[in-house]
Motif scaffolding. Structure first.
Motif, PDB file in Angstrom:
ATOM      1  N   CYS A 522       0.849  -1.193   0.183  1.00  0.00           N
ATOM      2  CA  CYS A 522       0.040  -0.116  -0.063  1.00  0.00           C
ATOM      3  C   CYS A 522       0.960   1.440  -0.057  1.00  0.00           C
ATOM      4  O   CYS A 522       2.130   1.129   0.194  1.00  0.00           O
ATOM      5  CB  CYS A 522      -0.829  -0.148   0.986  1.00  0.00           C
ATOM      6  SG  CYS A 522      -0.204   0.069   2.756  1.00  0.00           S
ATOM      7  N   ILE A 524       0.873   5.392   1.317  1.00  0.00           N
ATOM      8  CA  ILE A 524       0.347   6.777   2.185  1.00  0.00           C
ATOM      9  C   ILE A 524       0.669   7.866   1.085  1.00  0.00           C
ATOM     10  O   ILE A 524       2.015   8.223   1.294  1.00  0.00           O
ATOM     11  CB  ILE A 524       0.815   6.522   3.418  1.00  0.00           C
ATOM     12  CG1 ILE A 524       0.400   5.409   4.313  1.00  0.00           C
ATOM     13  CG2 ILE A 524       0.115   7.936   4.186  1.00  0.00           C
ATOM     14  CD1 ILE A 524       0.683   5.380   5.865  1.00  0.00           C
ATOM     15  N   TYR A 531      -3.628  12.808   4.509  1.00  0.00           N
ATOM     16  CA  TYR A 531      -2.793  11.522   4.212  1.00  0.00           C
ATOM     17  C   TYR A 531      -3.770  10.489   3.835  1.00  0.00           C
ATOM     18  O   TYR A 531      -4.601  10.329   4.697  1.00  0.00           O
ATOM     19  CB  TYR A 531      -1.862  11.029   5.441  1.00  0.00           C
ATOM     20  CG  TYR A 531      -0.820  11.971   5.743  1.00  0.00           C
ATOM     21  CD1 TYR A 531       0.520  12.028   4.975  1.00  0.00           C
ATOM     22  CD2 TYR A 531      -0.858  13.101   6.541  1.00  0.00           C
ATOM     23  CE1 TYR A 531       1.601  12.653   5.279  1.00  0.00           C
ATOM     24  CE2 TYR A 531       0.179  13.832   6.563  1.00  0.00           C
ATOM     25  CZ  TYR A 531       1.328  13.743   6.057  1.00  0.00           C
ATOM     26  OH  TYR A 531       2.288  14.849   6.314  1.00  0.00           O
ATOM     27  N   VAL A 533      -4.317   6.618   2.717  1.00  0.00           N
ATOM     28  CA  VAL A 533      -3.903   5.136   2.619  1.00  0.00           C
ATOM     29  C   VAL A 533      -4.716   4.436   1.296  1.00  0.00           C
ATOM     30  O   VAL A 533      -5.686   4.451   1.196  1.00  0.00           O
ATOM     31  CB  VAL A 533      -3.726   4.097   3.744  1.00  0.00           C
ATOM     32  CG1 VAL A 533      -5.260   4.020   4.056  1.00  0.00           C
ATOM     33  CG2 VAL A 533      -3.128   2.878   3.580  1.00  0.00           C
ATOM     34  N   ASP A 535      -4.504   0.911  -0.980  1.00  0.00           N
ATOM     35  CA  ASP A 535      -4.107  -0.408  -1.187  1.00  0.00           C
ATOM     36  C   ASP A 535      -3.719  -0.614  -2.739  1.00  0.00           C
ATOM     37  O   ASP A 535      -4.363  -0.059  -3.576  1.00  0.00           O
ATOM     38  CB  ASP A 535      -5.252  -1.531  -0.907  1.00  0.00           C
ATOM     39  CG  ASP A 535      -4.724  -2.732  -0.892  1.00  0.00           C
ATOM     40  OD1 ASP A 535      -3.925  -3.322  -0.044  1.00  0.00           O
ATOM     41  OD2 ASP A 535      -5.119  -3.449  -1.900  1.00  0.00           O
ATOM     42  N   THR A 542      -5.628  -4.075   2.947  1.00  0.00           N
ATOM     43  CA  THR A 542      -5.182  -3.162   3.812  1.00  0.00           C
ATOM     44  C   THR A 542      -6.400  -2.986   4.680  1.00  0.00           C
ATOM     45  O   THR A 542      -7.506  -2.397   4.061  1.00  0.00           O
ATOM     46  CB  THR A 542      -4.746  -1.817   3.200  1.00  0.00           C
ATOM     47  OG1 THR A 542      -3.467  -2.108   2.140  1.00  0.00           O
ATOM     48  CG2 THR A 542      -4.253  -0.798   4.176  1.00  0.00           C
ATOM     49  N   ILE A 560      -4.063   0.545  11.264  1.00  0.00           N
ATOM     50  CA  ILE A 560      -3.932  -0.092   9.895  1.00  0.00           C
ATOM     51  C   ILE A 560      -3.245  -1.490  10.001  1.00  0.00           C
ATOM     52  O   ILE A 560      -2.028  -1.455  10.726  1.00  0.00           O
ATOM     53  CB  ILE A 560      -2.690   0.910   9.135  1.00  0.00           C
ATOM     54  CG1 ILE A 560      -3.420   2.484   8.878  1.00  0.00           C
ATOM     55  CG2 ILE A 560      -2.829   0.406   7.514  1.00  0.00           C
ATOM     56  CD1 ILE A 560      -2.262   3.363   8.164  1.00  0.00           C
TER      57      ILE A 560
END
Length: 572
Positions: A522, A524, A531, A533, A535, A542, A560
């Motif tokens: 993944c 970020i 931010y 995240v 996958d 994730t 996470i």
């Protein structure tokens, strides 16, 4: 008859033999014989999760096993039809990957599923349900919830006997959790009581995943001293030791006398060497006769130097500047090399360790030489024999701070980010100043020599490592704290742009020991002030706060789950 049908027929004969008289397992074939589908009813203790977050025991479980067209080459499809709260059960599916083998009989699979239901067997490291896995890890002291040896079962109860048993100790509704009467355990040896279960609740993952094994929540502390120690001080100490060893071994070739010879000033070099030999010989200091002889011999040597007094002084100062520049270059080279290695190793990548080491060493050579030259020039200009020890220590500290600044800049440039570069530079500046200040008093107390140089260089390195590590912690805008997994306790900075996570060395953060983490698992990504995240199509997915996601905006405290690791996101 095909090999598959022979295997299915063999399984059916074995199942009839093994479970014809079983007390806790009832196997019901579905379809023509030999059956390809079975319903299995287990009368054992398991756990289910109620809507309010509490857990209860469930005494009856119904499963289904399908022997598909690829069986036995591939494992059968196993499903659970009644509620259960278990790491290896989710959405009606049962994960039998840990117990499956082509040589496993259907009877063994049935028994093993029963053991899983009782929590005699469970796997939290490759779970189907991350939520149940983390709950189980935190409450494993209550397991197993049943200790029946299912290989030693007796005759299964008849229908009327089952109903009678339900009336005595069980709730018969298949949709409602069923409790066993403590006075009618029927051989099912509880290691958990109803009273104990009343105080055990399911906690939302955002909170639970942040709970450390020693208790308390991960609050995302701004300063992580473990990171400073492992990432900064330890590698700076190793670099300082190497720098000291290099400077000692090359003391002759990089000395001011050698620089004078390289400048073509052989006579002046001989005179300087004579002076150094005299003052480094403790037997000659304080002997008036020897001192007079020294002055006479020095005068003769100076007559051979075809330079004016001013030219002689300028040549000596220039040689001292170059010598100190080379000295600073060696120290910076060693510190830059090992702090670069530490940076790569900390983030779990051998490839990055090599690359960062080369970057740190290469930049440090250039900046270290320049800063050392400037530092010596400043020291000579400001130093005074008449000044107090404190004043001279301040002057030396100021000079060394320039060297420290050079090292800090070189480390900051390993990952050129303005804020990080600024704080690494400040850390080097502060560390260099304190190192030089302390060194001046060590030299005063012990004269010049190997010991004070060792103390000074190691102090310089440690303080630069501390300063860089400490100020880098203040500089961080966002970071991940590992609260579960192989790297528990570590922190990783989340940088501007894209921070990639995976088990391949090319990623920013490398979880190389976790086999469930994909090569590029993944990212970020900083989008504006948020931010996110994202996958990257990983097989295990994730999971953010217990929910599998492909894209999720992160906020302070989000947990996470990546493979077997859980990382808590923190931001300033």
């Amino acid at each position: 008859m095909t090999a598959r049908l022979r295997r299915i027929a063999s399984d059916w004969e074995q199942v009839k033999k093994d479970f014809a008289g079983h007390k806790n397992i009832v196997v019901t074939p579905i379809g023509a014989e030999p059956p390809e589908r079975y319903t299995i009813t287990y009368f054992v203790n398991g756990i289910c999760l109620l809507p309010d977050g509490s857990v209860e025991t469930l005494g009856r479980h119904e499963a289904e096993i399908l022997l598909h067209l690829e069986y036995p080459r591939l494992k059968p499809v196993c499903k659970i039809k009644t509620p259960i709260w278990h790491p290896n059960f989710k959405d009606g599916l049962i994960c039998i990957g840990d117990i499956w083998g082509a040589g496993e009989s259907l009877s063994d699979i049935i028994i093993n599923i029963g053991d899983m239901i009782q929590y005699k067997s469970w796997n939290s490291y490759s779970p189907l349900s991350f939520e149940a896995a983390h709950w189980a890890m935190e409450n494993k002291h209550i397991f197993p919830v049943g200790t029946l040896d299912l290989y030693a079962g007796d005759r299964p109860p008849k229908e009327e006997e089952k109903m009678e048993t339900f009336e005595e100790g069980w709730t018969a509704s298949p949709t409602k959790p069923q409790k066993q009467n403590p006075e009618n355990t029927d051989g099912n040896d509880f290691e958990i009581t109803a009273e104990e279960l009343q105080d055990i609740e399911f906690t939302p993952s955002a909170t639970r995943m942040q709970t450390m094994s020693h208790g308390g929540l991960v609050e995302g502390n701004r300063i992580n001293f473990k990171t400073i120690l492992v990432k900064g001080i330890l590698w700076a100490f190793i670099g300082a030791l190497l720098g000291f060893a290099l400077s000692e071994s090359l003391d002759g070739p990089i000395s001011s006398v050698s620089m004078l010879r390289l400048m073509g000033q052989e006579e002046l070099a001989d005179a300087q060497q004579y002076v150094l030999d005299f003052y480094y010989d403790p037997e000659q200091i304080g002997d008036d006769t020897k001192y007079k002889n020294f002055l006479s011999e020095l005068e003769e040597l100076n007559k051979k130097v075809n330079l004016t007094a001013l030219q002689r002084e300028e040549a000596i100062i220039s040689a001292a500047n170059v010598s100190t520049a080379l000295f600073a270059m060696l120290i910076a080279l060693s510190l830059g090399l090992f702090l670069g290695i530490g940076e790569g190793v900390y983030y779990g990548s051998k490839e990055k360790a090599v690359r960062y080491a080369l970057i740190g060493a290469g930049i440090s050579v250039a900046i270290g030489f320049a800063s050392g030259y400037i530092a010596q020039a400043i020291y000579i200009a400001l130093h005074s024999d008449e000044a107090s020890a404190f004043t001279n220590a301040m002057v030396r500290g100021f000079g060394w701070s320039i060297m420290g600044l050079g090292v800090g800049i070189s480390i900051g440039l390993i990952k050129p980010e303005l804020r990080r570069l600024l704080f690494c530079s400040l850390g080097g500046l502060a560390g260099g100043f304190l190192g030089g200040f302390i060194f001046n008093f060590v030299v005063t107390a012990n004269d010049t020599g190997t010991f004070p140089r060792a103390v000074g260089i190691i102090t310089l390195g440690l303080l630069i490592g501390l300063g860089i590590g400490l100020l880098e912690q203040f500089a961080k805008q966002a970071w991940l704290k590992v609260v579960r997994g192989e790297f528990e306790g570590k922190e990783y900075l989340v940088f501007a742009g894209t921070t990639s996570i995976g088990n391949d060395g090319q990623n920013t953060i490398v979880l190389f020991k976790d086999k469930l983490v994909a090569q590029h698992h993944c990212d970020i990504v900083l989008e504006g002030s948020k931010y996110i995240v994202v996958d990257q199509g990983s097989q295990s997915g994730t999971v953010v706060n217990g929910m599998k996601t492909t894209r999720h905006p992160l906020k302070q405290g989000d947990a996470i789950a990546i493979g077997n690791s859980v990382l808590v996101f923190n931001t300033k």
